[in-house]
Scaffold this motif. Structure first.
Motif, PDB file in Angstrom:
ATOM      1  N   MET A 153     -15.460 -16.747  -1.857  1.00 15.79           N
ATOM      2  CA  MET A 153     -15.490 -15.765  -0.790  1.00 15.79           C
ATOM      3  C   MET A 153     -15.504 -14.374  -1.404  1.00 15.79           C
ATOM      4  O   MET A 153     -14.769 -14.081  -2.331  1.00 15.79           O
ATOM      5  N   TYR A 154     -16.362 -13.540  -0.852  1.00 15.34           N
ATOM      6  CA  TYR A 154     -16.436 -12.149  -1.290  1.00 15.34           C
ATOM      7  C   TYR A 154     -15.852 -11.279  -0.189  1.00 15.34           C
ATOM      8  O   TYR A 154     -16.177 -11.454   0.992  1.00 15.34           O
ATOM      9  N   GLN A 155     -14.961 -10.364  -0.576  1.00 17.66           N
ATOM     10  CA  GLN A 155     -14.325  -9.463   0.383  1.00 17.66           C
ATOM     11  C   GLN A 155     -14.452  -8.025  -0.103  1.00 17.66           C
ATOM     12  O   GLN A 155     -14.475  -7.763  -1.307  1.00 17.66           O
ATOM     13  N   ARG A 156     -14.503  -7.123   0.856  1.00 15.12           N
ATOM     14  CA  ARG A 156     -14.553  -5.698   0.533  1.00 15.12           C
ATOM     15  C   ARG A 156     -13.936  -4.920   1.685  1.00 15.12           C
ATOM     16  O   ARG A 156     -14.126  -5.253   2.844  1.00 15.12           O
ATOM     17  N   ARG A 157     -13.193  -3.886   1.328  1.00 16.90           N
ATOM     18  CA  ARG A 157     -12.597  -3.014   2.339  1.00 16.90           C
ATOM     19  C   ARG A 157     -13.291  -1.664   2.323  1.00 16.90           C
ATOM     20  O   ARG A 157     -13.754  -1.199   1.289  1.00 16.90           O
ATOM     21  N   THR A 158     -13.353  -1.039   3.499  1.00 18.72           N
ATOM     22  CA  THR A 158     -13.941   0.291   3.631  1.00 18.72           C
ATOM     23  C   THR A 158     -13.316   0.982   4.834  1.00 18.72           C
ATOM     24  O   THR A 158     -12.595   0.354   5.614  1.00 18.72           O
ATOM     25  N   LEU A 159     -13.585   2.262   4.961  1.00 21.09           N
ATOM     26  CA  LEU A 159     -13.072   3.040   6.091  1.00 21.09           C
ATOM     27  C   LEU A 159     -14.180   3.271   7.109  1.00 21.09           C
ATOM     28  O   LEU A 159     -15.341   3.441   6.747  1.00 21.09           O
ATOM     29  N   VAL A 160     -13.802   3.298   8.376  1.00 24.87           N
ATOM     30  CA  VAL A 160     -14.754   3.560   9.461  1.00 24.87           C
ATOM     31  C   VAL A 160     -15.037   5.057   9.491  1.00 24.87           C
ATOM     32  O   VAL A 160     -14.122   5.865   9.683  1.00 24.87           O
ATOM     33  N   ALA A 161     -16.297   5.437   9.305  1.00 31.10           N
ATOM     34  CA  ALA A 161     -16.650   6.848   9.220  1.00 31.10           C
ATOM     35  C   ALA A 161     -17.051   7.458  10.561  1.00 31.10           C
ATOM     36  O   ALA A 161     -16.912   8.664  10.750  1.00 31.10           O
ATOM     37  N   GLY A 178     -20.624 -18.042   0.543  1.00 30.36           N
ATOM     38  CA  GLY A 178     -21.932 -18.608   0.263  1.00 30.36           C
ATOM     39  C   GLY A 178     -22.875 -17.683  -0.477  1.00 30.36           C
ATOM     40  O   GLY A 178     -22.509 -16.616  -0.959  1.00 30.36           O
ATOM     41  N   ASP A 179     -24.129 -18.180  -0.528  1.00 33.86           N
ATOM     42  CA  ASP A 179     -25.187 -17.438  -1.204  1.00 33.86           C
ATOM     43  C   ASP A 179     -25.383 -16.082  -0.551  1.00 33.86           C
ATOM     44  O   ASP A 179     -25.389 -15.970   0.669  1.00 33.86           O
ATOM     45  N   GLN A 180     -25.529 -15.091  -1.345  1.00 32.60           N
ATOM     46  CA  GLN A 180     -25.799 -13.722  -0.910  1.00 32.60           C
ATOM     47  C   GLN A 180     -24.669 -13.108  -0.086  1.00 32.60           C
ATOM     48  O   GLN A 180     -24.889 -12.167   0.674  1.00 32.60           O
ATOM     49  N   ALA A 181     -23.458 -13.625  -0.249  1.00 30.75           N
ATOM     50  CA  ALA A 181     -22.299 -13.071   0.463  1.00 30.75           C
ATOM     51  C   ALA A 181     -22.062 -11.625   0.048  1.00 30.75           C
ATOM     52  O   ALA A 181     -21.804 -10.771   0.897  1.00 30.75           O
ATOM     53  N   ARG A 182     -22.150 -11.362  -1.242  1.00 28.73           N
ATOM     54  CA  ARG A 182     -21.918 -10.003  -1.732  1.00 28.73           C
ATOM     55  C   ARG A 182     -22.919  -9.019  -1.117  1.00 28.73           C
ATOM     56  O   ARG A 182     -22.533  -7.947  -0.653  1.00 28.73           O
ATOM     57  N   GLU A 183     -24.176  -9.383  -1.106  1.00 28.20           N
ATOM     58  CA  GLU A 183     -25.199  -8.495  -0.557  1.00 28.20           C
ATOM     59  C   GLU A 183     -24.965  -8.237   0.930  1.00 28.20           C
ATOM     60  O   GLU A 183     -25.103  -7.112   1.410  1.00 28.20           O
TER      61      GLU A 183
END
Length: 92
Positions: free
Chosen positions: A1-9, A72-77
């Motif tokens: 599993m790929y996870q990433r956090r960001t802020l709502v702009a 899965g495949d291309q999760a990061r993208e």
């Protein structure tokens, strides 16, 4: 599993037009992306990023932190594409 956090702009958060853009972009991704609002460093229940109603229900406002995840495949993208969109000012 790929996870990433960001802020709502967006100044209106993930409401109306920004939520529609996020859902449309999520639907075009090769991997199913889930999104959760982060409170006190902990991600809440994740919802399908392809659903405008689910995005609205998150109640993510300007400056809120969100967490995106995919398997899965291309999760990061897929996650990176949505994170970059959410981190952009969609009101401009």
């Amino acid at each position: 599993m790929y996870q990433r956090r960001t802020l709502v702009a967006s100044s209106v958060g993930l409401h109306a037009r920004p939520a529609g853009l996020v859902a449309k972009t999520a639907a075009a991704q090769p991997a199913e992306v889930r999104i959760a609002k982060v409170t006190d460093g902990t991600a809440g229940d994740a919802v399908d990023a392809r659903s405008v109603l689910s995005l609205l229900a998150l109640g993510a406002a300007h400056g809120d932190e969100i967490e995106l995840s995919a398997d899965g495949d291309q999760a990061r993208e897929a996650v990176d594409a949505l994170a970059e969109l959410i981190a952009a000012d969609l009101d401009a």
